[in-house]
Design an enzyme around this catalytic site. Structure first.
Site, short mmCIF file in Angstrom:
data_model
loop_
_atom_site.label_atom_id
_atom_site.label_comp_id
_atom_site.label_asym_id
_atom_site.label_seq_id
_atom_site.Cartn_x
_atom_site.Cartn_y
_atom_site.Cartn_z
N GLU A 1 15.27 16.37 -7.06
CA GLU A 1 15.38 15.77 -5.74
C GLU A 1 16.70 16.36 -5.25
OE1 GLU A 1 15.96 10.88 -4.22
OE2 GLU A 1 16.61 11.78 -6.24
N LYS B 1 8.34 10.48 -0.83
CA LYS B 1 8.47 9.38 -1.56
C LYS B 1 8.12 8.07 -1.01
CE LYS B 1 12.43 7.22 -4.08
NZ LYS B 1 14.17 7.37 -4.15
N CYS C 1 12.77 10.07 -8.60
CA CYS C 1 13.99 9.37 -8.76
C CYS C 1 13.54 7.74 -9.40
CB CYS C 1 15.01 9.07 -7.73
SG CYS C 1 16.86 8.51 -8.36
#
Length: 535
Positions: free
Chosen positions: A283, A347, A397
């Site tokens: 990321e 995301k 994440c």
């Protein structure tokens, strides 16, 4: 210790006199010890066997207490757990958001304490129910905490403490909710074993139950992951300095990942490394949007062409609206082909107050760093990316903490799981906590997995949850490994959210089912007061 008067008893399975609550100083000490035990069970300490102990200590502290006291003791446990567990948030956000988040999370443990106090009459009347009640309460608490508010924050779940425990294997049968449920039941059995007036036979039964729950899962079979393999490389490029100013160093971070990939290509050409079929960057490895910046695009293309393999790049994509962005993993193909816009993942669960700011006007009153938070938009589809060599289930994440987001990628055909993350604004403890989640997900879905971070910790995880090629923290590293692609479709994947639904249904039934006993207790207490006044 003085027991309640005989008038409180009646014929039944537990006709002996119910015990009074522990003295308040003792209960407070147990609540604090509970928080310490739960903290030490989680990474970076990994004393997994303390998780059921922590559950048992809180259950003992709140047993037969008034509801407010039960909530308060649970809240105390939550503070002792979450304040140190989430200390890493101070690096990126300062001390006040850290305290606010810890206080909010502790409230859910407070609810567990309240529920333990509320259901005490059931445990007193049927001691054998105590383990089950404890498991239901704890799993119900996590159900709420994983979803509320603003989509929840599942950090610190009991399941995430079991990376080295036999109970990790339960994830393949019912996911993280089942692991938490069983660990908490074991905690309830420990409490019932240690509680006063437990007979020898009952104690032997509770001891056996504890052993079976904590050690027995070691014999549960896990379907092997085999079949074809593909070679995958993860690139941890590192950043010049840790902290929020990471985002001011975007070109340096991109250069680090490009240079590390080109160096890997040289090692492949020299025969020192295997040719990867896929390279995964973390990321924010390119915090410069390569779709809008030709220099960034050229650098990424040079790396893909050098390694002769597609690169899954973590980047931020701007929109036509000032300040609106997407956090994406996009596949960059070699041979001058460039970005494959059909194979990218946006995301789906941006982090509130970190990647987007709910209640921004109010948040300005809390911290002056509010304006550093841009408006990250949520994607609308699972992270299933077909690289040609392998179908990747990508999450970004903190998304690895959410059951449904990971499961959706496997339902969509993912052969391996990838977690792209950026720990540059946190520390090693946070990275290890995240890696523990990856370990559980690999077992849960029967898929080999990897986590790749800008600064560490990065590594591969096999289908039994073991970590391979783990990197150091705050250092550059490249790790190459063959990953198996033929994973089973586990019972946890097939059953989806139903195990948790059944557990939560049981929790609701327990909370409602205690009402007749609580009404009777209220009536008896009222009668006792009347008799006392007449005398």
């Amino acid at each position: 210790m003085t027991l309640p008067p005989p008038a409180l008893t009646e014929p039944g399975p537990a006709a002996d006199v119910p015990p009074r609550p522990l003295r308040l100083p003792v209960a407070v000490a147990l609540a604090v010890a509970s928080g310490v035990a739960l903290l030490l069970a989680l990474p970076p300490y990994d004393l997994w066997w303390l998780a059921p102990v922590g559950v048992a200590l809180l259950a003992a502290a709140v047993h037969r207490r008034r509801l407010r006291a039960g909530f308060g003791l649970g809240y105390l446990t939550g503070l002792v757990l979450f304040v140190p567990l989430l200390e890493w948030t101070t690096i990126g956000a300062g001390w006040l958001p850290w305290i606010i988040l810890s206080v909010a999370q502790a409230a859910y443990i407070g609810l567990a304490g309240l529920a333990g106090a509320w259901t005490s009459p059931l445990a007193d009347r049927w001691r054998a129910l105590w383990p089950l009640l404890t498991g239901l309460i704890w799993a119900g608490q996590e159900f709420l905490r994983d979803r509320t508010p603003f989509g929840g924050f599942p950090w610190g779940r009991l399941a995430f403490s079991q990376g080295d425990a036999p109970t990790l294997r339960l994830a393949a049968y019912g996911g993280a909710p089942l692991v938490t449920f069983v660990v908490a039941i074991a905690g309830g059995a420990l409490l019932a074993l240690a509680w006063r007036r437990t007979g020898v036979l009952a104690a032997a039964g509770f001891a056996a139950l504890t052993a079976v729950l904590l050690v027995g899962p070691a014999v549960l079979p896990l379907a092997g992951i085999g079949g074809p393999t593909t070679t995958v490389a993860i690139v941890q490029g590192n950043v010049p300095r840790l902290g929020l100013d990471f985002n001011a160093q975007r070109r340096a971070v991109l250069d680090n990942h490009v240079n590390a990939t080109i160096a890997l290509a040289a090692d492949v050409a020299a025969g020192r490394q295997k040719q990867p079929g896929l390279v995964v960057w973390p990321e924010n490895s390119s915090d410069i949007d390569p779709l809008r910046n030709d220099d960034a695009a050229a650098l990424i293309q040079s790396a893909a062409d050098a390694i002769k393999a597609p690169i899954l790049v973590g980047t931020l994509q701007r929109t036509d609206v000032e300040g609106d962005i997407y956090n994406v993993g996009i596949l960059w193909r070699p041979g001058g082909a460039g970005p494959d816009l059909d194979q990218q993942y946006e995301k789906r669960h941006p982090v509130p107050f970190a990647e987007y700011m709910p209640l921004r006007s109010i948040a300005r009153l809390v911290t002056d760093k509010v304006e550093l938070v841009r408006n990250m938009l949520a994607g609308d589809h699972p992270g299933v990316i077909d690289t040609g060599a392998v179908v990747v289930g990508d999450v970004i994440c903190f998304e690895v903490a959410y059951d449904g987001i990971v499961r959706d990628t496997v339902d969509g055909g993912a052969q391996i799981l990838t977690v792209q993350t950026n720990n540059a604004t946190f520390n090693e403890a946070e990275a290890l906590q995240q890696l523990a989640m990856v370990r559980l997900r690999a077992v849960e879905h029967g898929r080999e997995a990897l986590m790749v971070s800008t600064v560490g910790v990065s590594g591969f995880v096999d289908g039994e949850g073991s970590v391979h090629g783990s990197t150091g923290f705050n250092t550059g590293a490249v790790v190459v490994r063959d990953m198996n692609l033929d994973g089973p479709r586990t019972l946890a994947t097939r059953s989806g959210h139903w195990p948790e639904v059944l557990i939560v249904f049981g929790t609701v039934c327990a909370l409602i089912g205690v009402l007749p006993l609580r009404r009777r207790k209220t009536r008896i207490d009222s009668d006792d007061v009347t008799v006392s006044e007449e005398r």
